[in-house]
Design an enzyme around this catalytic site. Structure first.
Site, PDB file in Angstrom:
ATOM      1  N   CYS A  37       0.880  -1.182   0.000  1.00  0.00           N
ATOM      2  CA  CYS A  37       0.000   0.000   0.000  1.00  0.00           C
ATOM      3  C   CYS A  37       0.912   1.225   0.000  1.00  0.00           C
ATOM      4  O   CYS A  37       1.069   1.895   1.016  1.00  0.00           O
ATOM      5  CB  CYS A  37      -0.914  -0.022   1.222  1.00  0.00           C
ATOM      6  SG  CYS A  37      -1.923  -1.508   1.385  1.00  0.00           S
ATOM      7  N   PRO A  47       1.057   7.550  -0.016  1.00  0.00           N
ATOM      8  CA  PRO A  47       1.685   8.539  -0.915  1.00  0.00           C
ATOM      9  C   PRO A  47       3.188   8.370  -1.092  1.00  0.00           C
ATOM     10  O   PRO A  47       3.812   9.153  -1.799  1.00  0.00           O
ATOM     11  CB  PRO A  47       1.365   9.862  -0.231  1.00  0.00           C
ATOM     12  CG  PRO A  47       1.315   9.517   1.216  1.00  0.00           C
ATOM     13  CD  PRO A  47       0.722   8.140   1.300  1.00  0.00           C
ATOM     14  N   GLY A  48       3.818   7.374  -0.453  1.00  0.00           N
ATOM     15  CA  GLY A  48       5.172   7.009  -0.824  1.00  0.00           C
ATOM     16  C   GLY A  48       6.273   7.292   0.169  1.00  0.00           C
ATOM     17  O   GLY A  48       7.436   7.004  -0.118  1.00  0.00           O
ATOM     18  N   LYS A  60       7.149   5.850   2.999  1.00  0.00           N
ATOM     19  CA  LYS A  60       7.858   4.635   3.423  1.00  0.00           C
ATOM     20  C   LYS A  60       8.539   3.966   2.231  1.00  0.00           C
ATOM     21  O   LYS A  60       9.611   3.379   2.376  1.00  0.00           O
ATOM     22  CB  LYS A  60       6.884   3.674   4.110  1.00  0.00           C
ATOM     23  CG  LYS A  60       6.245   4.257   5.369  1.00  0.00           C
ATOM     24  CD  LYS A  60       5.261   3.282   5.996  1.00  0.00           C
ATOM     25  CE  LYS A  60       4.510   3.929   7.143  1.00  0.00           C
ATOM     26  NZ  LYS A  60       3.572   4.980   6.685  1.00  0.00           N
ATOM     27  N   ASP A 113      -4.878  -3.688  -6.856  1.00  0.00           N
ATOM     28  CA  ASP A 113      -5.601  -3.860  -5.597  1.00  0.00           C
ATOM     29  C   ASP A 113      -4.965  -5.010  -4.830  1.00  0.00           C
ATOM     30  O   ASP A 113      -4.981  -6.157  -5.278  1.00  0.00           O
ATOM     31  CB  ASP A 113      -7.079  -4.158  -5.885  1.00  0.00           C
ATOM     32  CG  ASP A 113      -7.919  -4.231  -4.613  1.00  0.00           C
ATOM     33  OD1 ASP A 113      -7.335  -4.240  -3.507  1.00  0.00           O
ATOM     34  OD2 ASP A 113      -9.157  -4.285  -4.731  1.00  0.00           O
ATOM     35  N   ASP A 162       1.808  -1.587   5.273  1.00  0.00           N
ATOM     36  CA  ASP A 162       1.285  -0.506   6.113  1.00  0.00           C
ATOM     37  C   ASP A 162      -0.181  -0.358   5.722  1.00  0.00           C
ATOM     38  O   ASP A 162      -0.515   0.346   4.778  1.00  0.00           O
ATOM     39  CB  ASP A 162       2.069   0.782   5.880  1.00  0.00           C
ATOM     40  CG  ASP A 162       1.642   1.890   6.813  1.00  0.00           C
ATOM     41  OD1 ASP A 162       1.621   1.655   8.032  1.00  0.00           O
ATOM     42  OD2 ASP A 162       1.307   2.981   6.326  1.00  0.00           O
ATOM     43  N   CYS A 207      -1.543   2.731  11.770  1.00  0.00           N
ATOM     44  CA  CYS A 207      -1.460   3.932  12.608  1.00  0.00           C
ATOM     45  C   CYS A 207      -2.728   4.024  13.458  1.00  0.00           C
ATOM     46  O   CYS A 207      -3.368   5.065  13.537  1.00  0.00           O
ATOM     47  CB  CYS A 207      -1.250   5.187  11.769  1.00  0.00           C
ATOM     48  SG  CYS A 207      -2.474   5.454  10.472  1.00  0.00           S
TER      49      CYS A 207
END
Length: 446
Positions: free
Chosen positions: A267, A270-271, A273, A318, A336, A389
């Site tokens: 996942c 927005p990048g 990690k 997906d 994540d 999170c």
């Protein structure tokens, strides 16, 4: 010049009643209207203050109003929240000026409620004069209910924090959930060193200190104008750092990707990690970054270009749909997972008011599917880092428990403290609340 309180009112109405996200709506507003720095700070303070303290503000309204907050017109309730937040939490604006501003705003937006708003606010001013602004916890028999009201955390979420951290830590964390998180950046070791970046940031006029919780983290304070223009700074444009919380960095560090590994970020958008994976791998090996939304992968692509990360291949896919070609083909996997976000409510305070049982059940199902696919994609001897999170055990420990039953070849790798499950919190240098668990796929069943 746009009236700042009216601008805050319009923003809060969008967030509270139209489902807008605070960070996106605030960014949109600040881009549309030229606002000088002092007014910008007041606007941000009012919007975030009202969102963070909404339950407490409504409690104060209810004490002085003959009508429940839910029965008030939405503009009326928001005008009251804005004024009461200023009366209780800001000390540079005279009380009479706050009330006058609220009454004038009501005259423009909801003129029939002008007298009602004036009466409620003057009652609250008298209460402050008589009893002060302090919330008296000793007057409450139920400590969790008191914490829920004072820090505007729904009671069921308070219980989740107690379950995750225990009573002592949960009570210490509650006030911190309404505080501004520290501004932390991650040094891009592909382009510079942590020591050099600290020096460069200091030369740019900000205070930069090495953080100790995460290897490449730097805490930046005294931001001034640098904060509002950070994306235009040379150091940022040249890719010397990314903005990221220490807990998010720790998820990648715990996975410990090595140069030459083949890594899947399930996942990716927005990048943040994904980029750290690439930096830790020194642009060696391959990272496959996937996301269900192609538009979000464009953000990952932009970050990779800015930071000089060249070993990333992006795929719109997906993660809940099993891909047979990926069976046993990755050395490391970072999952994540999408979650309720109850650990980052400092950054998106509206999250705590929007979560539903149905939504949580749907997320748990998605997480389970993602986890099972991740295990199948791991090579024997490969490792998976699962993180969220949130502090909801159904999304964390319980997910791992179910996974271990279904895949007995999995083994938990404890963290440096010997714990199977790692929880971060603001008690750790102000970091976000993250959950993480590292798993290894054994060569044979044990």
């Amino acid at each position: 010049m746009k009236n700042i309180r009216k601008l805050a009112l319009e923003t809060l109405l969008k967030i509270d009643y139209d489902g807008a996200y605070s960070n996106l709506e605030i960014k949109r507003t600040l881009q549309r209207f030229p606002i000088k720095d002092d007014d910008r700070r007041l606007y941000l303070t009012i919007v975030y203050g009202c969102l963070q303290n909404q339950i407490y503000l409504d409690y104060l309204i209810t004490q002085q109003s003959s009508r429940p907050v839910k029965k008030l017109h939405k503009e009326v309730s928001e005008i009251l929240r804005i004024a009461i937040y200023q009366l209780y939490f800001l000390d540079k604006i005279p009380n009479y000026a706050i009330v006058n501003e609220a009454v004038n705003l009501a005259a423009e937006i909801q003129p029939q409620a002008k007298g009602f708003i004036n009466g409620v606010l003057r009652n609250i001013m008298r209460k402050i004069d008589e009893n002060g602004r302090e919330f008296k916890f000793e007057n409450w028999d139920n400590e969790k209910e008191a914490l829920s009201i004072r820090y505007s955390v729904p009671l069921w979420i308070v219980h989740k924090y107690y379950e995750a951290y225990g009573a002592e830590k949960a009570e210490a964390i509650m006030p911190m959930l309404n505080e501004k998180p520290p501004f932390t950046v991650r040094c891009n070791t592909l382009k510079t060193s942590k020591e050099q970046l600290i020096q460069d940031l200091q030369q740019a006029g900000v205070e930069a200190l090495s953080a100790s919780f995460s290897t490449n983290a730097i805490n930046v304070t005294n931001l001034g104008i640098f904060e509002s223009n950070i994306e235009n700074s040379r150091l940022y444009r040249d890719g010397h750092f990314s903005i990221q919380d220490q807990a998010a960095m720790l998820t990648v560090e715990r996975l410990n990707p090595q140069p030459g590994d083949r890594v899947l970020d399930m996942c990716a958008a927005p990048g943040g990690k994904t980029m750290y994976l690439s930096e830790m791998m020194n642009n060696s090996g391959e990272i496959v970054g996937r996301d269900v939304y192609g538009s979000r992968l464009k953000l990952v692509e932009q970050s990779a270009s800015r930071l000089g990360c060249t070993n990333i291949r992006l795929e719109e896919q997906d993660g809940c749909e099993y891909s047979p070609i990926d069976e046993a083909s990755f050395d490391k996997i970072l999952l994540d997972a999408p979650c309720t976000g109850l650990g980052v409510i400092r950054r998106k305070p509206e999250i705590k008011y929007r979560s539903t049982k149905e939504g949580r059940k749907a997320l748990v199902k998605i997480q389970s599917t993602l986890l099972e696919n991740a295990v199948r994609y791991l090579k024997p001897g490969g490792e998976l880092l699962y993180s969220t999170c949130t502090i909801n055990k159904d999304e964390n420990e319980n997910q791992i428990g179910k996974l271990l039953i279904k895949f007995p070849q999995l083994q938990i790798i404890p963290d440096e403290h010997g714990s199977n499950y790692t929880y971060t919190s603001p008690l750790m240098e102000g970091s976000d609340c993250f959950f993480m668990c590292r798993l290894k796929k054994m060569d044979v069943y044990e």
